[in-house]
Design a protein around this motif. Structure first.
Motif, PDB file in Angstrom:
ATOM      1  N   ARG A  52       1.069  -3.407 -13.297  1.00 13.14           N
ATOM      2  CA  ARG A  52       1.101  -3.016 -11.888  1.00 13.14           C
ATOM      3  C   ARG A  52       0.977  -1.509 -11.721  1.00 13.14           C
ATOM      4  O   ARG A  52       1.512  -0.735 -12.524  1.00 13.14           O
ATOM      5  CB  ARG A  52       2.389  -3.510 -11.239  1.00 13.14           C
ATOM      6  CG  ARG A  52       2.500  -5.020 -11.104  1.00 13.14           C
ATOM      7  CD  ARG A  52       3.848  -5.424 -10.546  1.00 13.14           C
ATOM      8  NE  ARG A  52       4.941  -5.086 -11.454  1.00 13.14           N
ATOM      9  CZ  ARG A  52       6.227  -5.314 -11.192  1.00 13.14           C
ATOM     10  NH1 ARG A  52       6.565  -5.886 -10.046  1.00 13.14           N
ATOM     11  NH2 ARG A  52       7.157  -4.980 -12.073  1.00 13.14           N
ATOM     12  N   SER A  53       0.265  -1.116 -10.692  1.00 12.98           N
ATOM     13  CA  SER A  53       0.141   0.304 -10.367  1.00 12.98           C
ATOM     14  C   SER A  53       1.354   0.757  -9.557  1.00 12.98           C
ATOM     15  O   SER A  53       2.222  -0.049  -9.185  1.00 12.98           O
ATOM     16  CB  SER A  53      -1.145   0.545  -9.572  1.00 12.98           C
ATOM     17  OG  SER A  53      -1.106  -0.158  -8.333  1.00 12.98           O
ATOM     18  N   GLU A  54       1.390   2.050  -9.291  1.00 12.31           N
ATOM     19  CA  GLU A  54       2.506   2.577  -8.501  1.00 12.31           C
ATOM     20  C   GLU A  54       2.493   1.988  -7.092  1.00 12.31           C
ATOM     21  O   GLU A  54       3.552   1.738  -6.507  1.00 12.31           O
ATOM     22  CB  GLU A  54       2.419   4.099  -8.445  1.00 12.31           C
ATOM     23  CG  GLU A  54       2.621   4.767  -9.809  1.00 12.31           C
ATOM     24  CD  GLU A  54       2.566   6.273  -9.697  1.00 12.31           C
ATOM     25  OE1 GLU A  54       2.351   6.773  -8.570  1.00 12.31           O
ATOM     26  OE2 GLU A  54       2.735   6.949 -10.728  1.00 12.31           O
ATOM     27  N   ILE A  55       1.302   1.762  -6.555  1.00 12.71           N
ATOM     28  CA  ILE A  55       1.215   1.167  -5.210  1.00 12.71           C
ATOM     29  C   ILE A  55       1.727  -0.269  -5.237  1.00 12.71           C
ATOM     30  O   ILE A  55       2.435  -0.718  -4.331  1.00 12.71           O
ATOM     31  CB  ILE A  55      -0.237   1.226  -4.707  1.00 12.71           C
ATOM     32  CG1 ILE A  55      -0.699   2.678  -4.583  1.00 12.71           C
ATOM     33  CG2 ILE A  55      -0.389   0.490  -3.381  1.00 12.71           C
ATOM     34  CD1 ILE A  55      -2.147   2.828  -4.179  1.00 12.71           C
ATOM     35  N   ASP A  56       1.378  -1.017  -6.308  1.00  7.76           N
ATOM     36  CA  ASP A  56       1.858  -2.396  -6.434  1.00  7.76           C
ATOM     37  C   ASP A  56       3.380  -2.446  -6.541  1.00  7.76           C
ATOM     38  O   ASP A  56       4.030  -3.318  -5.947  1.00  7.76           O
ATOM     39  CB  ASP A  56       1.228  -3.068  -7.661  1.00  7.76           C
ATOM     40  CG  ASP A  56      -0.273  -3.230  -7.514  1.00  7.76           C
ATOM     41  OD1 ASP A  56      -0.758  -3.247  -6.366  1.00  7.76           O
ATOM     42  OD2 ASP A  56      -0.965  -3.332  -8.554  1.00  7.76           O
ATOM     43  N   LEU A  57       3.934  -1.503  -7.301  1.00  2.00           N
ATOM     44  CA  LEU A  57       5.394  -1.466  -7.427  1.00  2.00           C
ATOM     45  C   LEU A  57       6.054  -1.110  -6.104  1.00  2.00           C
ATOM     46  O   LEU A  57       7.120  -1.652  -5.752  1.00  2.00           O
ATOM     47  CB  LEU A  57       5.791  -0.452  -8.507  1.00  2.00           C
ATOM     48  CG  LEU A  57       5.413  -0.812  -9.951  1.00  2.00           C
ATOM     49  CD1 LEU A  57       5.696   0.360 -10.884  1.00  2.00           C
ATOM     50  CD2 LEU A  57       6.201  -2.042 -10.402  1.00  2.00           C
ATOM     51  N   ALA A  58       5.425  -0.195  -5.373  1.00  2.00           N
ATOM     52  CA  ALA A  58       5.988   0.186  -4.070  1.00  2.00           C
ATOM     53  C   ALA A  58       5.944  -0.975  -3.081  1.00  2.00           C
ATOM     54  O   ALA A  58       6.851  -1.133  -2.245  1.00  2.00           O
ATOM     55  CB  ALA A  58       5.237   1.387  -3.503  1.00  2.00           C
ATOM     56  N   ASN A  59       4.896  -1.797  -3.196  1.00  2.00           N
ATOM     57  CA  ASN A  59       4.765  -2.972  -2.309  1.00  2.00           C
ATOM     58  C   ASN A  59       5.500  -4.186  -2.849  1.00  2.00           C
ATOM     59  O   ASN A  59       5.417  -5.273  -2.249  1.00  2.00           O
ATOM     60  CB  ASN A  59       3.289  -3.310  -2.113  1.00  2.00           C
ATOM     61  CG  ASN A  59       2.538  -2.226  -1.353  1.00  2.00           C
ATOM     62  OD1 ASN A  59       3.111  -1.530  -0.519  1.00  2.00           O
ATOM     63  ND2 ASN A  59       1.253  -2.090  -1.643  1.00  2.00           N
TER      64      ASN A  59
END
Length: 369
Positions: free
Chosen positions: A287-294
């Motif tokens: 997961r990317s940072e955006i995926d983790l944030a979402n």
């Protein structure tokens, strides 16, 4: 009578001198052989013993043949001294050339082996050195054979013609269509452009998947997961569309697909597959940072296909490399199957309806009545 005895004494002395010289040379050759064996076994762990044995045999045979030719010179009435001298020089030249060729090729081969071992220990790519080792060793043997043929009078004119401009062009044009040159050029392309290297896991076809162990002048060797060696000519593997699992990023996405019946709970099946994949120790968090944030899940699961008697659910499970991905897949398939059985989720098997022709004919007869 006195002259005959005097000549006879000279012949005996000459013969004794030649015999003693041959025995001494063979004895020194054996001493040199033993010394080389002891020294090289300590340095190269016995890798050079075979070439040294071969050199010993060549030298011992050379001393013996030269000794016989030297002894024949005392019979000028039987054989001309000029021919004996020519033969002596010719055999000495071939023997000396053979020893130099073997020593040169062996030394170069050992140097490349040591360099390859150093690169391997330092986790560096030894592919180019392994290929250049074959080129250098075969090149030295080819040069030795070429100079050996030049010593034969019947081959001198052929060699001179071949070295001419028209001769070289004719030879290149004749060889270019041969498979051997195609494999050689293919090997050069592999080393130059590096679609794969030694140690990479590649997939040529569904039946040819494994680790590249060697790239020679003619072929590429792959060791599959059954520990069998697959030999593929370089000209063929250059034409194939292959998958290199170690080129670039090594992380690998494994598709875990299972079909369930239409009556089963799709949401529950998706949840089970996601849990089993995420709980496996070899799962890789891609997961990317955006995926983790979402707050997106580590493993994505979705219904992908509506089949005739089942629906296909796929899980996108990431692993650090191809080997881990394969192990993750087989482990997860087993654990998911056990969870499905416990939760009452059916994995359907195909249904087939069989119509007997005999029954049809009986129905027609009954209908007529």
């Amino acid at each position: 009578m006195e002259e005959f005895l005097q000549n006879y004494k000279h012949q005996l002395l000459y013969t004794a001198l030649v015999v003693v010289s041959v025995v001494v040379l063979r004895y020194l050759t054996n001493l040199l052989h033993k010394w080389l064996i002891k020294k090289e076994e300590k340095r190269f762990s016995g890798e050079i013993t075979k070439p040294v044995y071969f050199i010993k045999r060549i030298l011992n045979a050379l001393w013996l043949v030269l000794g016989v030719l030297t002894l024949l010179q005392i019979f000028p009435d039987v054989i001309h001294n000029e021919s004996l001298t020519t033969d002596f020089r010719f055999i000495f030249y071939l023997g000396f050339l053979s020893v130099c060729t073997i020593v040169g090729a062996t030394s170069v081969n050992l140097w490349f082996k040591q360099s390859i071992a150093k690169k391997t220990n330092n986790n560096e790519d030894p592919t180019s050195l392994k290929f250049l080792r074959y080129v250098a060793v075969y090149g030295i043997y080819f040069i030795g054979l070429f100079f050996g043929l030049l010593a034969i009078p019947s081959f001198q004119n052929v060699a001179q013609t071949a070295l001419g401009g028209a001769g070289v062009i004719a030879i290149i044009a004749g060889i270019a269509s041969q498979e051997a040159l195609s494999n050689l050029v293919g090997g050069v392309f592999i080393i130059s452009f590096k679609p794969f290297k030694i140690g990479d896991i590649i997939k040529v076809t569904d039946n040819m998947v494994g680790t590249v162990t060697d790239i020679t002048l003619r072929h590429t060797i792959i060791r599959n997961f059954e520990n069998k060696m697959i030999v593929i000519p370089n000209s063929i593997i250059n034409k194939e569309r292959l998958i290199n699992y170690d080129l670039g990023e090594k992380k690998c996405c494994e598709h875990v697909e299972i079909g369930i019946s239409y009556d089963s709970n799709v949401k529950l099946a998706k949840s089970i597959m996601q849990q089993e994949c995420e709980n496996h120790p070899l799962i890789f968090d891609n997961r990317s940072e955006i995926d983790l944030a979402n707050d997106l899940p580590k493993v994505r699961v979705a219904l992908t296909t509506l089949n005739d008697s089942s629906v296909t659910i796929r899980a996108w499970a990431w692993a650090a490399n191809f080997t881990n991905a394969f192990q993750l897949r087989i482990d997860v398939l087993e654990s998911i199957k056990e969870r499905f059985d416990n939760e009452g989720i059916e994995i359907p098997f195909p249904y087939r309806t069989i119509v007997m022709k005999k029954e049809k004919s009986e129905e027609k007869v009954k209908g007529k009545k």
